[in-house]
Design an enzyme around this catalytic site. Sequence first.
Site, PDB file in Angstrom:
ATOM      1  N   SER A   2       0.861  -1.191   0.000  1.00 20.96           N
ATOM      2  CA  SER A   2       0.000   0.000   0.000  1.00 20.96           C
ATOM      3  C   SER A   2       0.892   1.234   0.000  1.00 20.96           C
ATOM      4  CB  SER A   2      -0.854   0.032   1.260  1.00 20.96           C
ATOM      5  OG  SER A   2      -0.061   0.398   2.382  1.00 20.96           O
ATOM      6  N   ASP A   3       0.348   2.366  -0.360  1.00 27.75           N
ATOM      7  CA  ASP A   3       1.070   3.605  -0.093  1.00 27.75           C
ATOM      8  C   ASP A   3       1.012   3.856   1.422  1.00 27.75           C
ATOM      9  OD1 ASP A   3       2.483   5.943  -0.281  1.00 27.75           O
ATOM     10  OD2 ASP A   3       1.416   6.651  -2.054  1.00 27.75           O
ATOM     11  N   ALA A   4       1.818   4.812   1.864  1.00 31.12           N
ATOM     12  CA  ALA A   4       1.980   5.037   3.308  1.00 31.12           C
ATOM     13  C   ALA A   4       0.638   5.290   3.995  1.00 31.12           C
ATOM     14  CB  ALA A   4       2.911   6.226   3.534  1.00 31.12           C
ATOM     15  N   ASN A   5       0.349   4.475   4.976  1.00 31.54           N
ATOM     16  CA  ASN A   5      -0.876   4.610   5.778  1.00 31.54           C
ATOM     17  C   ASN A   5      -2.166   4.429   4.984  1.00 31.54           C
ATOM     18  OD1 ASN A   5       0.547   4.956   8.080  1.00 31.54           O
ATOM     19  ND2 ASN A   5      -0.227   6.998   8.578  1.00 31.54           N
ATOM     20  N   ALA A   6      -2.079   3.931   3.767  1.00 33.75           N
ATOM     21  CA  ALA A   6      -3.276   3.880   2.918  1.00 33.75           C
ATOM     22  C   ALA A   6      -4.287   2.840   3.401  1.00 33.75           C
ATOM     23  CB  ALA A   6      -2.893   3.627   1.460  1.00 33.75           C
TER      24      ALA A   6
END
Length: 752
Positions: free
Chosen positions: A278-282
């Site tokens: 995932s992208d950061a914290n997504a």
Amino acid sequence: MTVTQNPRGLDDPAIRARVEELLVDMTLAEKAGQLTQYFKFNLPEGEGTVGDMPQKRGEVEDALERGEAGSLLFVTDPAETNRLQRLTVEGSRQGIPALFGFDVIHGLRTILPVPIALAASWDPETIERGQAVAAREARAVGIHWTFAPMVDIARDPRWGRIVEGAGEDPYLGSAVAAAQVRGFQGDQLGTPERVVAGPKHFAGYGAAIGGRDYDEVDLSDQQLWNIYLPPFKAAIDAGAGNIMTAYMPLNGVPATGNRWLLTEVLRNQWGFNGFLVSDANAVRNLVTHGFASDLTDAAARAADAGLDLEMAISDPAYAHLPEAVESGAVSIEAVDACVRRILEVKLRLGLFDDPYVDEDHARTVLADPAHRQVAREAAQRSAVLLRNEGTLLPLNAEQLRSVAVLGPLADSKRDTLGPWVFDYNLDETVTVLAGLRDRLGDQAEVRYAPGVRPAQRTFPSMFEMFPGNANPDPEGFDDDAELQRAVELARTSDVAVLVLGEWHGMIGEAASRSSLELPGRQLELLHAVSATGTPVVLLVMNGRPLDLRWAAKNVPAILDIWYPGTQGGAAVADLLLGDVAPGGKLPFTWPRTVGQVPMIYSHTTSFEPQNQGKRYWDEESTPLFPFGHGLSYGTFTYSDLTLSRETVSRDGHLTASITVTNTGDRAGDEVAQLYIHQRHGAAARPVRELKGFQRLHIGAGEARTVQFEIGPDELRYWNAAARDFIVDATTFDVGIGSDSTVQLTATFATTA
Ligand code: NOJ
């Protein structure tokens, strides 16, 4: 559609056996841990936080030792990668090595030109060679995987991340994506001195509404299949071992929890068998979106959608996977499938056999002078000569006595490197001023004045938390006096070289803009310097098109140097003095003003009223510079366009050929570009589409004949009525030339 991607993978019985052996012995918490990637910043620690990021002190170390952190990002020091690796290998129960990822976007220590610049080289070999250097440096310090290339198509330059991609076009974007994957990863995953490539952000992130980063994306199916997905498909076909999901909702469904996108398209239709991050914290953001009800729901739905690894700053949602499995919200089979893919990549990279790096070797690799040479050539080949009235360029070193180098970007090492760099070495960085001084030696006096102070963002950049990223604001800078000093230097010099553009923090992630003007008082400086009558060379340092309407009429020479990297100034000197000829071409349409945005060359035609294509009553409807534009020190003419056949079956091929002659008196580089247009069919197709290109070096007076293959791959498109890819039985127009305004003069027909 079948792909033979990652042929070894879980199909390798030895790897499969080892994966199953580990899996069977794993607790649910350890499984969730393998699926968790933590940021680990090397920043001054604050009270319970790391820098501005709310990461708890020791959180990462504790997780590693519990066997609950499968991967880390942002560690670039080999001693630190070894320290952290030791914690997991020696400290955790199963001793599974961690996978280290990082944003090696355009170099680690040796910084290459920014990705949009690399794309502007229209030269896959240069791009591949450059990213192979980046991979070599990264792997030496213990990074196994890069969050690159960014293959998002960008058609709105207000979006700051246009700098990280290959521009507006799916054909060029696909070629650049594949070249980057080959450069990063080599022939196959696990190639020594290479890293796993992770194309991002799947999918559609570049179409953020209003050019506002992270904002929602609404794309029709035909836009998705014809424009936004092809570079991902090309990257996967080139073997990319990883894909990163996008932050935003795609047509209402957040990409990171979008099963159709991550499983139906990516795995089932395309046969992707690498791992997804995932992208950061997504994953946590699935709650923010109003998609998941809480973190457990977020974790369950992301895993169920096919998302293997969660990238988290702190408190990962995937820590809730055990309870999601226990409540039946997600099946253990879905979780195990994710864990298998993470273990598989670690095995294929050989991490179990060799988890550490040799710190002395890392130092040697980072200092390799051959890397600097690759960066210099990449910067030479990326520059785009936008204008050269009266052939002001190349400058004649013999006749040059004095040069005024002006503008604060002209001697800013940090800006020369551009955004998305963290481990650069400023001592090795060559600014335009330093490059020209070095090249000209005692031959000419090179004098410098900044002229204007560095402009500031109205709202600061989130990257300012990293050392060296704040924009300097010199104290005691007397604006009017400095402007006058610069003008005076210009007045008393043979030529004025102005470096203008955007500071590195004004472009990149979270760097959207509502205007395209030159920030601060730069235009005023340009006006004042031009008024001296001294010939002006404008060097543009940028990652997006800027409003250069005045310059395009009044400044004789304009060279786009982008953020050219470690060796940028040396490369610029090579170009200005004619040691090498520029040959880059624009990877996007350059609008006149922000009001024209978005503007692309491959639009469709429709109702044509009396006023000949005029769509605005206050501005031209044409761009300032077309897609594919770029001059050189040669002059090129195209002749004898021939097609090998007049008709082909819809699955047949033909060859288009043309002769390119350099009628000038200097050698130069040219990119021959093939465009096609479908006249009629089951959809209204764009007025032209790029379907081939070749960068050529042609000596003065010499000619080259080039050939392009045209076949079903070039002719097919996704049709919204058929809901599939089709090739129409129709007539195609073909043209080959210097940019996207070439006349399409040849035709052929496809038969039913
Ligand atoms: C957020 C960005 O969108 C992504 O491109 C990047 O790889 C991660 N942060 C990690 O830095």
